[in-house]
Design a protein around this motif. Structure first.
Motif, PDB file in Angstrom:
ATOM      1  N   ALA A 165      36.209  50.484  46.101  1.00 42.49           N
ATOM      2  CA  ALA A 165      35.164  49.490  45.815  1.00 42.49           C
ATOM      3  C   ALA A 165      35.482  48.139  46.450  1.00 42.49           C
ATOM      4  O   ALA A 165      34.627  47.259  46.488  1.00 42.49           O
ATOM      5  CB  ALA A 165      34.989  49.327  44.309  1.00 42.49           C
ATOM      6  N   GLY A 166      36.730  47.968  46.910  1.00 47.05           N
ATOM      7  CA  GLY A 166      37.122  46.689  47.508  1.00 47.05           C
ATOM      8  C   GLY A 166      37.172  45.561  46.496  1.00 47.05           C
ATOM      9  O   GLY A 166      36.826  44.426  46.811  1.00 47.05           O
ATOM     10  N   LYS A 167      37.617  45.852  45.263  1.00 51.12           N
ATOM     11  CA  LYS A 167      37.636  44.847  44.193  1.00 51.12           C
ATOM     12  C   LYS A 167      39.012  44.754  43.536  1.00 51.12           C
ATOM     13  O   LYS A 167      39.714  45.747  43.386  1.00 51.12           O
ATOM     14  CB  LYS A 167      36.627  45.202  43.094  1.00 51.12           C
ATOM     15  CG  LYS A 167      35.188  45.217  43.542  1.00 51.12           C
ATOM     16  CD  LYS A 167      34.684  43.823  43.829  1.00 51.12           C
ATOM     17  CE  LYS A 167      33.224  43.862  44.258  1.00 51.12           C
ATOM     18  NZ  LYS A 167      32.757  42.563  44.701  1.00 51.12           N
ATOM     19  N   VAL A 168      39.354  43.534  43.126  1.00 54.76           N
ATOM     20  CA  VAL A 168      40.554  43.266  42.345  1.00 54.76           C
ATOM     21  C   VAL A 168      40.102  42.543  41.081  1.00 54.76           C
ATOM     22  O   VAL A 168      39.403  41.535  41.157  1.00 54.76           O
ATOM     23  CB  VAL A 168      41.570  42.402  43.122  1.00 54.76           C
ATOM     24  CG1 VAL A 168      42.770  42.065  42.262  1.00 54.76           C
ATOM     25  CG2 VAL A 168      42.001  43.098  44.403  1.00 54.76           C
ATOM     26  N   THR A 169      40.508  43.079  39.920  1.00 54.56           N
ATOM     27  CA  THR A 169      40.128  42.490  38.637  1.00 54.56           C
ATOM     28  C   THR A 169      41.393  42.039  37.924  1.00 54.56           C
ATOM     29  O   THR A 169      42.371  42.781  37.856  1.00 54.56           O
ATOM     30  CB  THR A 169      39.375  43.516  37.773  1.00 54.56           C
ATOM     31  OG1 THR A 169      38.276  44.041  38.525  1.00 54.56           O
ATOM     32  CG2 THR A 169      38.852  42.876  36.494  1.00 54.56           C
ATOM     33  N   ILE A 170      41.369  40.809  37.401  1.00 52.37           N
ATOM     34  CA  ILE A 170      42.532  40.210  36.761  1.00 52.37           C
ATOM     35  C   ILE A 170      42.218  39.956  35.287  1.00 52.37           C
ATOM     36  O   ILE A 170      41.189  39.359  34.949  1.00 52.37           O
ATOM     37  CB  ILE A 170      42.901  38.880  37.455  1.00 52.37           C
ATOM     38  CG1 ILE A 170      43.157  39.123  38.945  1.00 52.37           C
ATOM     39  CG2 ILE A 170      44.106  38.226  36.786  1.00 52.37           C
ATOM     40  CD1 ILE A 170      43.142  37.862  39.783  1.00 52.37           C
TER      41      ILE A 170
END
Length: 145
Positions: free
Chosen positions: A93-98
């Protein structure tokens, strides 16, 4: 893990074991960290690897704020307390969640496909980094979906 403490350059731990470098999938880093007052301009966690840059994620500390690179504030007033960090990297998805202490703080786009790995510790890669740098880590885990 004991405290990670150095002057100027810093010290980081790379998650280096068979199967922990990755190019696809959904990966999660989890760990509890502590940064004492006085450590500023330092990187405490990274996802190393990106299509056109060295990293996909850097979490930096500036004057008690945890920031995504030097921009978005992820958490304020972090000095002298233990916090739980979760970083989810969804490569497809090309996402980074913090997340901090279970609360979603930031979702950002990745920086393209590469060979990735996680690093944590303390690293003064910036000219504005403090002379004294320290971060403490415990209960570091990786998960793959």
């Amino acid at each position: 893990m004991p405290s990670v403490r150095r002057r100027r350059c810093g010290v980081e731990t790379r998650i280096f074991a068979l199967g922990y470098d990755y190019t696809s999938g959904v990966w999660q880093f989890e760990g509890n960290f502590y940064v004492p007052q006085g450590s500023s301009g330092v990187i405490i966690m990274q996802i190393h690897g990106a299509a056109t840059e060295a990293t996909t994620l850097q979490l930096r500390v500036y004057n008690g704020d945890l920031k995504y690179y030097g921009n978005n504030v992820v958490a304020s007033n972090i000095y002298d307390k233990w916090l739980r960090l979760n970083v989810i990297h969804n490569v497809g998805a090309g996402k980074v969640t913090i997340f901090i202490d279970g609360e979603q703080k930031l979702v950002v786009n990745g920086h393209g496909r590469a060979n990735f790995y996680f690093k944590y510790g303390v690293y003064g890669a910036l000219s504005a980094s403090s002379n004294y740098m320290e971060s403490r880590w415990k209960e570091v885990k990786l998960f793959k979906k």
